[in-house]
Scaffold this motif. Structure first.
Motif, PDB file in Angstrom:
ATOM      1  N   PRO A 278       0.815  -1.228   0.000  1.00 44.35           N
ATOM      2  CA  PRO A 278       0.000   0.000   0.000  1.00 44.35           C
ATOM      3  C   PRO A 278       0.842   1.269   0.000  1.00 44.35           C
ATOM      4  O   PRO A 278       0.466   2.256  -0.642  1.00 44.35           O
ATOM      5  CB  PRO A 278      -0.830  -0.123   1.286  1.00 44.35           C
ATOM      6  N   MET A 279       1.980   1.247   0.698  1.00 47.51           N
ATOM      7  CA  MET A 279       2.843   2.423   0.709  1.00 47.51           C
ATOM      8  C   MET A 279       3.413   2.683  -0.680  1.00 47.51           C
ATOM      9  O   MET A 279       3.452   3.830  -1.161  1.00 47.51           O
ATOM     10  CB  MET A 279       3.970   2.243   1.726  1.00 47.51           C
ATOM     11  N   ILE A 280       3.854   1.622  -1.350  1.00 50.37           N
ATOM     12  CA  ILE A 280       4.397   1.775  -2.697  1.00 50.37           C
ATOM     13  C   ILE A 280       3.330   2.350  -3.632  1.00 50.37           C
ATOM     14  O   ILE A 280       3.590   3.290  -4.401  1.00 50.37           O
ATOM     15  CB  ILE A 280       4.907   0.416  -3.231  1.00 50.37           C
ATOM     16  N   ASP A 281       2.127   1.801  -3.575  1.00 52.48           N
ATOM     17  CA  ASP A 281       1.057   2.274  -4.455  1.00 52.48           C
ATOM     18  C   ASP A 281       0.703   3.723  -4.165  1.00 52.48           C
ATOM     19  O   ASP A 281       0.371   4.492  -5.080  1.00 52.48           O
ATOM     20  CB  ASP A 281      -0.177   1.387  -4.300  1.00 52.48           C
ATOM     21  N   THR A 282       0.763   4.119  -2.896  1.00 51.59           N
ATOM     22  CA  THR A 282       0.460   5.505  -2.532  1.00 51.59           C
ATOM     23  C   THR A 282       1.488   6.462  -3.122  1.00 51.59           C
ATOM     24  O   THR A 282       1.132   7.496  -3.707  1.00 51.59           O
ATOM     25  CB  THR A 282       0.427   5.658  -1.003  1.00 51.59           C
ATOM     26  N   ILE A 283       2.761   6.114  -2.983  1.00 50.45           N
ATOM     27  CA  ILE A 283       3.808   6.982  -3.509  1.00 50.45           C
ATOM     28  C   ILE A 283       3.760   7.027  -5.033  1.00 50.45           C
ATOM     29  O   ILE A 283       3.850   8.099  -5.646  1.00 50.45           O
ATOM     30  CB  ILE A 283       5.195   6.505  -3.028  1.00 50.45           C
ATOM     31  N   VAL A 284       3.606   5.879  -5.664  1.00 47.85           N
ATOM     32  CA  VAL A 284       3.544   5.844  -7.125  1.00 47.85           C
ATOM     33  C   VAL A 284       2.339   6.636  -7.632  1.00 47.85           C
ATOM     34  O   VAL A 284       2.431   7.372  -8.627  1.00 47.85           O
ATOM     35  CB  VAL A 284       3.488   4.386  -7.627  1.00 47.85           C
ATOM     36  N   GLY A 285       1.200   6.496  -6.942  1.00 51.08           N
ATOM     37  CA  GLY A 285       0.017   7.238  -7.353  1.00 51.08           C
ATOM     38  C   GLY A 285       0.240   8.733  -7.311  1.00 51.08           C
ATOM     39  O   GLY A 285      -0.227   9.466  -8.198  1.00 51.08           O
ATOM     40  N   ALA A 286       0.942   9.217  -6.291  1.00 53.79           N
ATOM     41  CA  ALA A 286       1.244  10.643  -6.214  1.00 53.79           C
ATOM     42  C   ALA A 286       2.254  11.056  -7.270  1.00 53.79           C
ATOM     43  O   ALA A 286       2.114  12.098  -7.922  1.00 53.79           O
ATOM     44  CB  ALA A 286       1.761  10.989  -4.814  1.00 53.79           C
ATOM     45  N   MET A 287       3.264  10.234  -7.488  1.00 48.79           N
ATOM     46  CA  MET A 287       4.329  10.579  -8.427  1.00 48.79           C
ATOM     47  C   MET A 287       3.836  10.655  -9.870  1.00 48.79           C
ATOM     48  O   MET A 287       4.353  11.431 -10.674  1.00 48.79           O
ATOM     49  CB  MET A 287       5.469   9.561  -8.322  1.00 48.79           C
ATOM     50  N   THR A 288       2.860   9.841 -10.226  1.00 51.36           N
ATOM     51  CA  THR A 288       2.341   9.893 -11.591  1.00 51.36           C
ATOM     52  C   THR A 288       1.662  11.226 -11.896  1.00 51.36           C
ATOM     53  O   THR A 288       1.506  11.591 -13.061  1.00 51.36           O
ATOM     54  CB  THR A 288       1.332   8.753 -11.828  1.00 51.36           C
ATOM     55  N   GLN A 289       1.254  11.974 -10.850  1.00 52.64           N
ATOM     56  CA  GLN A 289       0.598  13.265 -11.054  1.00 52.64           C
ATOM     57  C   GLN A 289       1.549  14.446 -10.915  1.00 52.64           C
ATOM     58  O   GLN A 289       1.186  15.579 -11.226  1.00 52.64           O
ATOM     59  CB  GLN A 289      -0.547  13.418 -10.045  1.00 52.64           C
ATOM     60  N   VAL A 290       2.780  14.180 -10.430  1.00 53.80           N
ATOM     61  CA  VAL A 290       3.764  15.248 -10.259  1.00 53.80           C
ATOM     62  C   VAL A 290       4.482  15.486 -11.591  1.00 53.80           C
ATOM     63  O   VAL A 290       4.906  14.525 -12.251  1.00 53.80           O
ATOM     64  CB  VAL A 290       4.775  14.872  -9.161  1.00 53.80           C
ATOM     65  N   PRO A 291       4.633  16.726 -12.017  1.00 50.91           N
ATOM     66  CA  PRO A 291       5.385  16.997 -13.251  1.00 50.91           C
ATOM     67  C   PRO A 291       6.801  16.432 -13.162  1.00 50.91           C
ATOM     68  O   PRO A 291       7.411  16.421 -12.081  1.00 50.91           O
ATOM     69  CB  PRO A 291       5.401  18.529 -13.324  1.00 50.91           C
ATOM     70  N   PRO A 292       7.359  15.919 -14.261  1.00 48.42           N
ATOM     71  CA  PRO A 292       8.690  15.274 -14.234  1.00 48.42           C
ATOM     72  C   PRO A 292       9.776  16.123 -13.592  1.00 48.42           C
ATOM     73  O   PRO A 292      10.660  15.595 -12.901  1.00 48.42           O
ATOM     74  CB  PRO A 292       8.978  15.004 -15.709  1.00 48.42           C
ATOM     75  N   GLU A 293       9.757  17.454 -13.795  1.00 48.49           N
ATOM     76  CA  GLU A 293      10.832  18.297 -13.253  1.00 48.49           C
ATOM     77  C   GLU A 293      10.789  18.407 -11.735  1.00 48.49           C
ATOM     78  O   GLU A 293      11.776  18.843 -11.109  1.00 48.49           O
ATOM     79  CB  GLU A 293      10.765  19.706 -13.880  1.00 48.49           C
ATOM     80  N   HIS A 294       9.696  18.011 -11.100  1.00 47.11           N
ATOM     81  CA  HIS A 294       9.582  18.094  -9.639  1.00 47.11           C
ATOM     82  C   HIS A 294       9.579  16.722  -8.967  1.00 47.11           C
ATOM     83  O   HIS A 294       9.467  16.649  -7.738  1.00 47.11           O
ATOM     84  CB  HIS A 294       8.285  18.826  -9.258  1.00 47.11           C
ATOM     85  N   ARG A 295       9.721  15.662  -9.741  1.00 45.66           N
ATOM     86  CA  ARG A 295       9.553  14.325  -9.176  1.00 45.66           C
ATOM     87  C   ARG A 295      10.648  13.946  -8.176  1.00 45.66           C
ATOM     88  O   ARG A 295      10.374  13.308  -7.159  1.00 45.66           O
ATOM     89  CB  ARG A 295       9.495  13.290 -10.295  1.00 45.66           C
TER      90      ARG A 295
END
Length: 409
Positions: A108-125
């Protein structure tokens, strides 16, 4: 730990052992994911003859297709890869992938972080992922999800740009099947608008009954079930309902004349269903279900005689006279009601205003199954006689909830 060691261990030792094993399991799961990504980059068809790496893992691990595809999707987000032509495919959360290989992160922690990262623009990831991983060391996945939402709000305070494209076709699915027990099961999925309209409809029909037949002890599920039945009656009574083979939608009921008169016995409902003869008597009052009355040799004696059915003009007269369900204390409007024969048509009762009364489905059934009786009083209006256990004098009662018709002085 052997069984003796487990027996002697205290609570802290047991929890530490579970944590150590979880680290191993999580590390192994992350390594499996990285291997699946490597297989995909080399070509799963060339290596194993499978069309996708998800299908391969489904068979290797003996897991459902959806579970296998989730593992592959998670692995792609954590592990850098390359296309078959050698071009690189960057990972969405590579630092999270490294932490997963160390066994430090739950699924669940991995999915939470990945879910947030997919919405963050690449330059801020990079910065966002570092903040999330740092917070994950001392917090659960729900708290990390809240931090991810704050990061996204900071990066994009205006939110997602409104979609100006044509709206998608609403998602609506419904299945209705009959079990061997005669119970029907309903299951469906609806878009938000349809669900909201259905909820409003059922809420309005599922109000607690305020009648003289006693307090309402129905559960919310039972009230919604009754409301759904009432909604079907409303739809079947609608003049806009499409025709089927030139006729209004109907269900055929076959019952012997003797059973119909006595109310004892069985009737056939539709193709395979069964209802009691008493229930058939209820439906024989009006046109929602057409009775096929059979003789001693199962020959049809009557098939929905027109003189039995309440005509549109007669129904309008009932609406004007009764103004809704005539049962004392019932608030149901005319569109929710059926025409009940005071003297049953199978016993020679005529289909005319003086032998009819408007009743909702619930009180129609109650009248057929209980000690209540109805009659037309000297002033031409219906009145009800309660059973003895409610009133030993059986004083006539009327419904005074409906607004009377205006008339000239």
């Amino acid at each position: 730990m052997d069984s003796e060691a487990v027996w002697r261990a205290d609570a802290v030792a047991l929890a530490d052992r579970i944590s150590a094993l979880l680290t191993v399991v999580r590390s192994v799961e992350a390594e499996i994911g990285s291997l699946l990504v490597e297989i995909e980059s080399r070509g799963v068809m060339e290596l194993f003859g499978y069309r996708s790496v998800g299908r391969l893992f489904e068979h290797l691990a003996d897991v459902p297709k959806a579970a296998a595809e989730n593992v592959v999707k998670r692995a792609r987000a954590l592990t850098p890869s390359r296309n078959l032509d050698g071009t690189p495919i960057p990972a969405v959360a590579p630092a999270t992938g490294a932490a997963a290989l160390d066994g430090r992160l739950s699924t669940p922690m991995i999915d939470t972080i990945v879910g947030a990262m997919t919405q963050v623009p690449p330059e801020h990831r990079d910065n966002a992922e570092r903040d999330l991983l740092s917070f994950a060391e001392d917090a659960g996945h729900k708290q990390v999800a809240a931090l991810g939402a704050r990061i996204l709000a900071h990066l994009d305070p205006d939110g997602t740009e409104p979609d100006t494209a044509e709206p998608a076709t609403p998602s609506r699915e419904l299945s209705l099947r009959r079990k061997r027990t005669g119970i029907w099961e309903l299951q469906g999925r609806f878009d938000d608008e349809t669900g909201a309209r259905a909820s409003a409809l059922l809420d309005s029909l599922a109000e607690r009954r305020r009648a003289d037949d006693g307090p309402g002890f129905r559960s919310p599920q039972e009230r919604y079930g009754d409301a759904f039945s009432d909604a079907i009656d409303l739809a079947l009574n609608s003049p806009d309902l499409p025709m089927q083979a030139g006729e209004r939608a109907h269900v055929m009921v076959a019952v012997s004349l003797e059973d119909l008169k006595s109310g004892v016995g069985q009737a056939t409902l539709g193709d395979t269903g069964r209802i009691s003869a008493a229930e058939a008597r209820i439906h024989a009052c009006d046109c929602q279900i057409i009775p096929a009355v059979l003789g001693g040799k199962s020959e049809p004696l009557d098939l929905g005689r027109l003189r039995r059915l309440v005509s549109p003009g007669l129904r309008r007269a009932l609406y004007l006279r009764d103004r809704g369900c005539a049962f004392p204390g019932c608030h149901r409007p005319p569109r929710h009601c059926q025409g009940h024969h005071i003297r049953h048509w199978a016993e020679g009762g005529p289909t005319e205003l003086g032998n009819l009364v408007l009743m909702c489905g619930h009180h129609h059934r109650l009248l057929h199954r209980s000690g209540w009786q109805v009659r037309i009083a000297a002033d031409g209006l219906p009145e009800f006689l309660p059973p003895v256990f409610l009133d030993k004098r059986r004083k006539p009662r009327r419904n005074n909830l409906h607004q009377p018709l205006p008339f000239a002085a």
